[in-house]
Design a protein around this motif. Structure first.
Motif, PDB file in Angstrom:
ATOM      1  N   GLN A 133       0.822  -1.210   0.000  1.00 49.39           N
ATOM      2  CA  GLN A 133       0.000   0.000   0.000  1.00 49.39           C
ATOM      3  C   GLN A 133       0.855   1.259   0.000  1.00 49.39           C
ATOM      4  OE1 GLN A 133      -2.463  -1.729   3.433  1.00 49.39           O
ATOM      5  NE2 GLN A 133      -4.002  -0.600   2.265  1.00 49.39           N
ATOM      6  N   ALA A 168      -5.643  -1.091  -2.245  1.00 48.12           N
ATOM      7  CA  ALA A 168      -6.136  -2.291  -1.583  1.00 48.12           C
ATOM      8  C   ALA A 168      -5.387  -3.486  -2.161  1.00 48.12           C
ATOM      9  CB  ALA A 168      -7.645  -2.440  -1.797  1.00 48.12           C
ATOM     10  N   LEU A 227     -14.655  -1.678  -1.365  1.00 50.76           N
ATOM     11  CA  LEU A 227     -13.563  -2.596  -1.100  1.00 50.76           C
ATOM     12  C   LEU A 227     -13.435  -2.888   0.388  1.00 50.76           C
ATOM     13  CD1 LEU A 227     -10.919  -1.111  -3.548  1.00 50.76           C
ATOM     14  CD2 LEU A 227     -11.976  -3.357  -3.718  1.00 50.76           C
ATOM     15  N   GLY A 228     -13.658  -1.873   1.221  1.00 51.22           N
ATOM     16  CA  GLY A 228     -13.567  -2.075   2.659  1.00 51.22           C
ATOM     17  C   GLY A 228     -14.566  -3.101   3.165  1.00 51.22           C
ATOM     18  N   PHE A 244     -13.390  -6.621   2.250  1.00 51.87           N
ATOM     19  CA  PHE A 244     -12.341  -7.125   3.140  1.00 51.87           C
ATOM     20  C   PHE A 244     -12.924  -7.559   4.486  1.00 51.87           C
ATOM     21  CE2 PHE A 244      -9.108  -4.953   0.450  1.00 51.87           C
ATOM     22  CZ  PHE A 244      -8.194  -5.986   0.370  1.00 51.87           C
ATOM     23  N   PRO A 284      -5.839  -3.990   5.770  1.00 49.66           N
ATOM     24  CA  PRO A 284      -5.876  -2.869   4.824  1.00 49.66           C
ATOM     25  C   PRO A 284      -6.974  -1.858   5.142  1.00 49.66           C
ATOM     26  CG  PRO A 284      -5.589  -4.932   3.650  1.00 49.66           C
ATOM     27  CD  PRO A 284      -5.906  -5.288   5.060  1.00 49.66           C
ATOM     28  N   VAL A 285      -8.114  -2.333   5.643  1.00 50.42           N
ATOM     29  CA  VAL A 285      -9.211  -1.434   6.010  1.00 50.42           C
ATOM     30  C   VAL A 285      -8.813  -0.604   7.231  1.00 50.42           C
ATOM     31  CG1 VAL A 285     -11.646  -1.309   6.658  1.00 50.42           C
ATOM     32  CG2 VAL A 285     -10.851  -3.097   5.103  1.00 50.42           C
ATOM     33  N   LEU A 321      -9.816   3.285  -0.205  1.00 48.51           N
ATOM     34  CA  LEU A 321      -9.156   2.138  -0.812  1.00 48.51           C
ATOM     35  C   LEU A 321      -9.433   2.130  -2.316  1.00 48.51           C
ATOM     36  CD1 LEU A 321      -9.885  -0.659   1.811  1.00 48.51           C
ATOM     37  CD2 LEU A 321      -7.670   0.357   1.278  1.00 48.51           C
TER      38      LEU A 321
END
Length: 212
Positions: free
Chosen positions: A95, A106, A141-142, A145, A176-177, A187
């Motif tokens: 990232q 992401a 995307l969050g 995940f 990542p979130v 993201l």
């Protein structure tokens, strides 16, 4: 011989594959990917395939190094903690090297590779599609995940996998979130920068004669 596997595995996990190609890749959000036809297959670039393969391969090499040292202690807390630190560092570096002021990449392919390395394929192949469906359906995307992490935890515990392994795999998916929320960035995905991208015509200055 074990240190060769260990060093090679750590290098595969930590070194960002997109370091040399970040200028050739574009950052787009999931709604932009869905709305712009030229980007829909743009995420099928070689960096994503390399990230998936090296995440899985790097984790397997590090695990194999611990098996060589002590086959009975390979499933212990210390080897798992070492593997988890290397995996999370790799996720973060994927990232960081693509970061912009407002966006954070992401690492979907990298996270998928880690998931298949942490947990059995039959669990990963059930949990990950749920996250993918949520991400595409809600265009977030969050959310994808988070749901993939929850599904991994639920299925792993249901199938009586090691709670520590399940927790590590779930945390790798949700990290990542967490990083995006801490840095207050959205993201995004990396796609190929097409050669036929629309370019703005150069602005030219034309002299304007004074009206008489």
């Amino acid at each position: 011989m074990y240190y060769v596997f260990y060093l090679l595995g750590v290098c595969l996990l930590v070194l960002p594959a997109g370091l040399l190609t970040r200028r050739r890749l574009k950052l787009v959000s999931l709604p932009e990917l869905a709305e712009r036809s030229r980007h829909r297959l743009g995420w099928l670039h070689w960096v994503n395939f390399v990230d998936l393969a090296r995440a899985w391969g790097g984790l397997e090499l590090v695990r194999h190094a611990f098996v060589i040292i002590d086959p009975y202690a390979a499933a212990g807390v210390l080897p798992l903690a070492t593997i988890a630190v290397a995996a999370l560092a790799g996720l973060g570096l994927q990232q960081v090297f693509h970061a912009s002021e407002d966006d954070l990449v992401a690492p979907v392919a990298y996270a998928i590779g880690l998931t298949f390395a942490f947990i059995p394929p039959q669990v990963a192949m059930l949990a990950l599609p749920l996250g993918l469906a949520a991400a595409l359906g809600l265009r977030s995307l969050g959310t994808g995940f988070v749901l993939a992490a929850v599904a991994t935890a639920a299925l792993g515990l249901l199938l009586r996998l090691s709670p520590l392994v399940v927790a590590t795999a779930s945390f790798a998916l949700i990290s990542p979130v967490l990083l995006a929320n801490v840095l207050q960035r959205r993201l995004v995905l990396t796609v190929r920068g097409g050669r036929n991208e629309e370019r703005l015509a150069p602005v030219r200055d034309f002299p304007v004669r004074n009206a008489r």
